[in-house]
Design a protein around this motif. Structure first.
Motif, PDB file in Angstrom:
ATOM      1  N   ASP A   5      -4.493 -71.985  14.483  1.00 51.94           N
ATOM      2  CA  ASP A   5      -4.138 -71.633  15.847  1.00 51.94           C
ATOM      3  C   ASP A   5      -5.124 -70.572  16.315  1.00 51.94           C
ATOM      4  OD1 ASP A   5      -3.012 -71.182  18.283  1.00 51.94           O
ATOM      5  OD2 ASP A   5      -1.226 -70.184  17.507  1.00 51.94           O
ATOM      6  N   THR A   6      -6.036 -70.968  17.168  1.00 50.24           N
ATOM      7  CA  THR A   6      -7.075 -70.040  17.613  1.00 50.24           C
ATOM      8  C   THR A   6      -6.728 -69.341  18.919  1.00 50.24           C
ATOM      9  OG1 THR A   6      -8.259 -71.831  18.723  1.00 50.24           O
ATOM     10  CG2 THR A   6      -8.879 -71.350  16.438  1.00 50.24           C
ATOM     11  N   ASN A   7      -5.575 -69.653  19.510  1.00 48.34           N
ATOM     12  CA  ASN A   7      -5.202 -69.020  20.781  1.00 48.34           C
ATOM     13  C   ASN A   7      -5.127 -67.500  20.710  1.00 48.34           C
ATOM     14  OD1 ASN A   7      -5.151 -71.334  22.344  1.00 48.34           O
ATOM     15  ND2 ASN A   7      -3.023 -71.791  21.841  1.00 48.34           N
ATOM     16  N   PRO A   8      -4.555 -66.913  19.656  1.00 49.25           N
ATOM     17  CA  PRO A   8      -4.453 -65.451  19.654  1.00 49.25           C
ATOM     18  C   PRO A   8      -5.755 -64.730  19.301  1.00 49.25           C
ATOM     19  CG  PRO A   8      -3.422 -66.317  17.694  1.00 49.25           C
ATOM     20  CD  PRO A   8      -3.841 -67.504  18.533  1.00 49.25           C
ATOM     21  N   LEU A   9      -6.827 -65.456  19.033  1.00 51.25           N
ATOM     22  CA  LEU A   9      -8.075 -64.818  18.633  1.00 51.25           C
ATOM     23  C   LEU A   9      -8.815 -64.258  19.847  1.00 51.25           C
ATOM     24  CD1 LEU A   9      -9.393 -67.303  15.924  1.00 51.25           C
ATOM     25  CD2 LEU A   9      -8.078 -65.204  15.613  1.00 51.25           C
ATOM     26  N   THR A  10      -9.310 -63.034  19.690  1.00 54.62           N
ATOM     27  CA  THR A  10     -10.044 -62.362  20.756  1.00 54.62           C
ATOM     28  C   THR A  10     -11.541 -62.536  20.542  1.00 54.62           C
ATOM     29  OG1 THR A  10     -10.217 -60.284  19.531  1.00 54.62           O
ATOM     30  CG2 THR A  10      -8.219 -60.609  20.868  1.00 54.62           C
ATOM     31  N   SER A  11     -12.325 -62.031  21.466  1.00 51.13           N
ATOM     32  CA  SER A  11     -13.779 -62.090  21.301  1.00 51.13           C
ATOM     33  C   SER A  11     -14.219 -61.293  20.077  1.00 51.13           C
ATOM     34  CB  SER A  11     -14.493 -61.602  22.562  1.00 51.13           C
ATOM     35  OG  SER A  11     -14.107 -60.280  22.868  1.00 51.13           O
ATOM     36  N   VAL A  12     -13.508 -60.230  19.752  1.00 52.85           N
ATOM     37  CA  VAL A  12     -13.833 -59.456  18.540  1.00 52.85           C
ATOM     38  C   VAL A  12     -13.641 -60.325  17.305  1.00 52.85           C
ATOM     39  CG1 VAL A  12     -13.216 -57.442  17.144  1.00 52.85           C
ATOM     40  CG2 VAL A  12     -13.272 -57.255  19.632  1.00 52.85           C
ATOM     41  N   HIS A  13     -12.558 -61.102  17.277  1.00 56.85           N
ATOM     42  CA  HIS A  13     -12.337 -62.031  16.163  1.00 56.85           C
ATOM     43  C   HIS A  13     -13.502 -63.006  16.033  1.00 56.85           C
ATOM     44  CE1 HIS A  13      -8.010 -60.959  16.715  1.00 56.85           C
ATOM     45  NE2 HIS A  13      -8.002 -61.098  15.408  1.00 56.85           N
ATOM     46  N   TRP A  14     -13.891 -63.617  17.152  1.00 56.83           N
ATOM     47  CA  TRP A  14     -14.932 -64.648  17.111  1.00 56.83           C
ATOM     48  C   TRP A  14     -16.286 -64.085  16.699  1.00 56.83           C
ATOM     49  CZ3 TRP A  14     -13.450 -69.174  16.212  1.00 56.83           C
ATOM     50  CH2 TRP A  14     -12.274 -69.672  16.749  1.00 56.83           C
ATOM     51  N   ILE A  15     -16.586 -62.877  17.128  1.00 52.40           N
ATOM     52  CA  ILE A  15     -17.852 -62.247  16.705  1.00 52.40           C
ATOM     53  C   ILE A  15     -17.793 -61.969  15.207  1.00 52.40           C
ATOM     54  CG2 ILE A  15     -19.316 -60.206  16.930  1.00 52.40           C
ATOM     55  CD1 ILE A  15     -18.371 -60.128  19.922  1.00 52.40           C
ATOM     56  N   ALA A  16     -16.656 -61.450  14.733  1.00 59.12           N
ATOM     57  CA  ALA A  16     -16.506 -61.183  13.295  1.00 59.12           C
ATOM     58  C   ALA A  16     -16.592 -62.475  12.486  1.00 59.12           C
ATOM     59  CB  ALA A  16     -15.173 -60.466  13.034  1.00 59.12           C
ATOM     60  N   ILE A  17     -15.992 -63.541  12.992  1.00 63.17           N
ATOM     61  CA  ILE A  17     -16.059 -64.839  12.305  1.00 63.17           C
ATOM     62  C   ILE A  17     -17.499 -65.329  12.245  1.00 63.17           C
ATOM     63  CG2 ILE A  17     -15.457 -67.294  12.566  1.00 63.17           C
ATOM     64  CD1 ILE A  17     -12.655 -66.274  13.515  1.00 63.17           C
ATOM     65  N   ALA A  18     -18.225 -65.200  13.343  1.00 65.33           N
ATOM     66  CA  ALA A  18     -19.629 -65.633  13.364  1.00 65.33           C
ATOM     67  C   ALA A  18     -20.470 -64.820  12.380  1.00 65.33           C
ATOM     68  CB  ALA A  18     -20.199 -65.510  14.780  1.00 65.33           C
ATOM     69  N   LEU A  19     -20.246 -63.517  12.333  1.00 65.49           N
ATOM     70  CA  LEU A  19     -21.003 -62.665  11.405  1.00 65.49           C
ATOM     71  C   LEU A  19     -20.658 -62.984   9.951  1.00 65.49           C
ATOM     72  CD1 LEU A  19     -20.761 -59.288  13.335  1.00 65.49           C
ATOM     73  CD2 LEU A  19     -22.791 -60.741  13.081  1.00 65.49           C
ATOM     74  N   ALA A  20     -19.378 -63.225   9.674  1.00 67.41           N
ATOM     75  CA  ALA A  20     -18.971 -63.591   8.312  1.00 67.41           C
ATOM     76  C   ALA A  20     -19.572 -64.941   7.925  1.00 67.41           C
ATOM     77  CB  ALA A  20     -17.452 -63.624   8.204  1.00 67.41           C
ATOM     78  N   ALA A  21     -19.603 -65.878   8.871  1.00 65.25           N
ATOM     79  CA  ALA A  21     -20.197 -67.187   8.590  1.00 65.25           C
ATOM     80  C   ALA A  21     -21.696 -67.059   8.336  1.00 65.25           C
ATOM     81  CB  ALA A  21     -19.931 -68.152   9.747  1.00 65.25           C
ATOM     82  N   LEU A  22     -22.360 -66.212   9.113  1.00 67.70           N
ATOM     83  CA  LEU A  22     -23.800 -65.994   8.919  1.00 67.70           C
ATOM     84  C   LEU A  22     -24.058 -65.416   7.535  1.00 67.70           C
ATOM     85  CD1 LEU A  22     -26.734 -65.809   9.938  1.00 67.70           C
ATOM     86  CD2 LEU A  22     -26.133 -63.573  10.909  1.00 67.70           C
TER      87      LEU A  22
END
Length: 118
Positions: A5-22
Motif C-alpha cells: 500500500d503506497t498511499n501513505p508514503l510521502t516524498s521523503v519515503h520515496w526519496i529514501a526508497i530510491a537512495l536505498a535501491a541505488l
C-alpha cells in the motif's frame, strides 16, 4: 500474499526508497565483480539488506522499526567502507562517492522518518 500500500508514503519515503535501491544495486554489482570472496559475500548481504528494507517499508511492516534498524545498517556501511578502503581526498572513485553520498542522505532521511513515527 503481501499487499503493498503506497498511499501513505510521502516524498521523503520515496526519496529514501530510491537512495536505498541505488545503494543496494551498487552493493549487488560489487558483489558480482569483486574478486575477493569474503568481500563479495559482504557486498551481496548488504545489497540484499537494502532491498529487504525497501520491501518491508512497502509492505507496511513495522515501519518505525525498519527505519530505526536502517540507520545503523546504513551508517555501518559508511564506516566499514572507510575502515576497509581507507580513502583519501582525490582517491575516491565515482561509484564510491555516489554510494556514500546516497547513504549519508539516506541515514538523514531515516532519522526524519523515525522521528515522525511513520
Amino acid at each position: 500474499m503481501v499487499r503493498f500500500d503506497t498511499n501513505p508514503l510521502t516524498s521523503v519515503h520515496w526519496i529514501a526508497i530510491a537512495l536505498a535501491a541505488l545503494s543496494g544495486a551498487i552493493h549487488l554489482l560489487l558483489g558480482v565483480i569483486v574478486p575477493a570472496l569474503a568481500l563479495r559475500a559482504s557486498f551481496l548481504v548488504a545489497g540484499v539488506g537494502f532491498f529487504v528494507g525497501i520491501g518491508l517499508v512497502l509492505a507496511e511492516y513495522r515501519r518505525p522499526l525498519v527505519y530505526l534498524l536502517g540507520i545503523p545498517f546504513t551508517a555501518g556501511q559508511i564506516v566499514l567502507w572507510y575502515v576497509i578502503v581507507g580513502p583519501t581526498l582525490g582517491t575516491v572513485g565515482v561509484l564510491d562517492a555516489v554510494d556514500k553520498l546516497a547513504q549519508v542522505v539516506l541515514v538523514a532521511l531515516l532519522v526524519v522518518l523515525y522521528t515522525r513515527g511513520r
